[in-house]
Design a protein around this motif. Structure first.
Motif, PDB file in Angstrom:
ATOM      1  N   ARG A  60       0.805  -1.157  -0.115  1.00 18.95           N
ATOM      2  CA  ARG A  60       0.114  -0.111   0.013  1.00 18.95           C
ATOM      3  C   ARG A  60       0.902   1.298  -0.159  1.00 18.95           C
ATOM      4  O   ARG A  60       0.414   2.241  -0.514  1.00 18.95           O
ATOM      5  N   LEU A  63      -1.280   4.334   1.283  1.00 19.66           N
ATOM      6  CA  LEU A  63      -2.599   4.451   0.671  1.00 19.66           C
ATOM      7  C   LEU A  63      -3.736   3.673   1.495  1.00 19.66           C
ATOM      8  O   LEU A  63      -3.511   2.840   1.694  1.00 19.66           O
ATOM      9  N   ARG A  65      -6.048   1.768   0.118  1.00 18.19           N
ATOM     10  CA  ARG A  65      -6.516   0.625  -0.455  1.00 18.19           C
ATOM     11  C   ARG A  65      -5.256  -0.046  -1.050  1.00 18.19           C
ATOM     12  O   ARG A  65      -4.203   0.527  -1.253  1.00 18.19           O
ATOM     13  N   PRO A  67      -3.194  -2.059  -3.764  1.00 15.15           N
ATOM     14  CA  PRO A  67      -2.980  -1.881  -5.093  1.00 15.15           C
ATOM     15  C   PRO A  67      -3.643  -3.212  -5.781  1.00 15.15           C
ATOM     16  O   PRO A  67      -3.763  -4.190  -4.995  1.00 15.15           O
ATOM     17  N   ARG A  85      -2.512   1.398  -8.525  1.00 16.59           N
ATOM     18  CA  ARG A  85      -2.803   1.957  -7.066  1.00 16.59           C
ATOM     19  C   ARG A  85      -3.946   2.507  -6.626  1.00 16.59           C
ATOM     20  O   ARG A  85      -4.243   2.686  -5.207  1.00 16.59           O
ATOM     21  N   HIS A  86      -4.963   3.028  -7.523  1.00 17.93           N
ATOM     22  CA  HIS A  86      -6.235   3.390  -7.222  1.00 17.93           C
ATOM     23  C   HIS A  86      -7.121   2.928  -8.501  1.00 17.93           C
ATOM     24  O   HIS A  86      -6.577   2.697  -9.653  1.00 17.93           O
ATOM     25  N   ARG A  87      -8.219   3.145  -8.263  1.00 22.71           N
ATOM     26  CA  ARG A  87      -9.263   2.677  -9.422  1.00 22.71           C
ATOM     27  C   ARG A  87      -8.936   3.519 -10.659  1.00 22.71           C
ATOM     28  O   ARG A  87      -9.098   2.844 -11.878  1.00 22.71           O
ATOM     29  N   LYS A  88      -8.951   4.810 -10.901  1.00 21.71           N
ATOM     30  CA  LYS A  88      -8.682   5.537 -12.034  1.00 21.71           C
ATOM     31  C   LYS A  88      -7.488   5.040 -12.707  1.00 21.71           C
ATOM     32  O   LYS A  88      -7.313   4.717 -13.787  1.00 21.71           O
TER      33      LYS A  88
END
Length: 241
Positions: A60, A63, A65, A67, A85-88
């Motif tokens: 992480r 972060l 969440r 990955p 590392r994030h949804r976008k």
């Protein structure tokens, strides 16, 4: 960008039972690229056991969440594996992989080898058995599959190849090499290796280049040769940098 060591002073201790932290090749705000070990599946199989997806919390780096995997590698294939590392970021990476816009270079040591020093393998593929979708065969009516190759060295009846998959079919490199008359050393499915006790699959995801942002240079990473491949690579002329 090389990630700082989260175990160093000023960083809290991180539970990392698979030893993934030292295997981070690149880290930025959007993605991680790690050197996946050979023998580690990316997802949980029907028999259970250790897998990468269950341990992404150790990556992480602050972060909230975990990955997530942007693509996959076979269990026995080591090397460059990309995580969003994030949804976008994950959505962008997924689109790039689906569009075949990410440059991937694999290293393989094969039995025998092609006569030419460079070339292209263009052989369509399809599942051999509908109940086992990962088990592939050459089929002119199947999905198009294209692989470029370059000979990097030869020796002892083996050839060290750089392979670039233009398409991304399941087991493409393994089947293309076998169908071309030079199976990958240690391949128990498409080659001559036994199911157990063989030398290990001599295939690795050596390098990757990701054009994540068109305004910036591609994100790149290179993975080291795994230990089980180094003897055969050396026989073909490879020397560790």
């Amino acid at each position: 960008m090389q990630a700082p060591n989260p175990q160093s002073p000023g960083h809290p201790a991180v539970d990392d039972p698979l030893g993934l932290l030292p295997r981070v090749l690149h880290r930025d705000a959007m993605m991680l690229i790690i050197d996946k070990p050979a023998g580690l599946p990316v997802h949980k199989g029907p028999g259970g056991g250790a897998n990468l997806a269950d341990h992404l919390g150790s990556l992480r780096f602050g972060l909230p969440r975990d990955p997530e995997l942007a693509h996959r590698l076979d269990k026995e294939t080591s090397g460059c594996l990309v995580l969003g590392r994030h949804r976008k970021a994950l959505a962008r990476l997924t689109d790039l992989f689906k569009a075949n816009q990410i440059d991937k270079t694999y290293w393989a040591v094969v039995e025998g080898g092609p006569q030419a020093e460079t070339g292209t393998i263009d052989l369509a593929m399809a599942p051999r058995d509908p109940k086992r979708g990962w088990w592939m065969k050459i089929d002119p009516k199947g999905q198009p599959a294209v692989t470029r190759f370059q000979v990097l060295g030869r020796g002892g009846g083996l050839t060290w190849l750089a392979l670039e998959p233009v398409t991304g079919r399941t087991h493409q490199l393994r089947l293309h090499c076998q169908a071309s008359g030079f199976p990958i050393l240690g391949d128990p499915i498409y080659g001559h290796a036994p199911r157990r006790g063989g030398p290990g699959l001599h295939l690795m995801a050596r390098a990757i280049a990701i054009p994540f942002d068109a305004r910036k240079p591609a994100v790149t990473a290179t993975a080291p040769a795994p230990g089980h491949m180094q003897g055969a690579l050396a026989a073909c002329g490879w020397t560790e940098a």
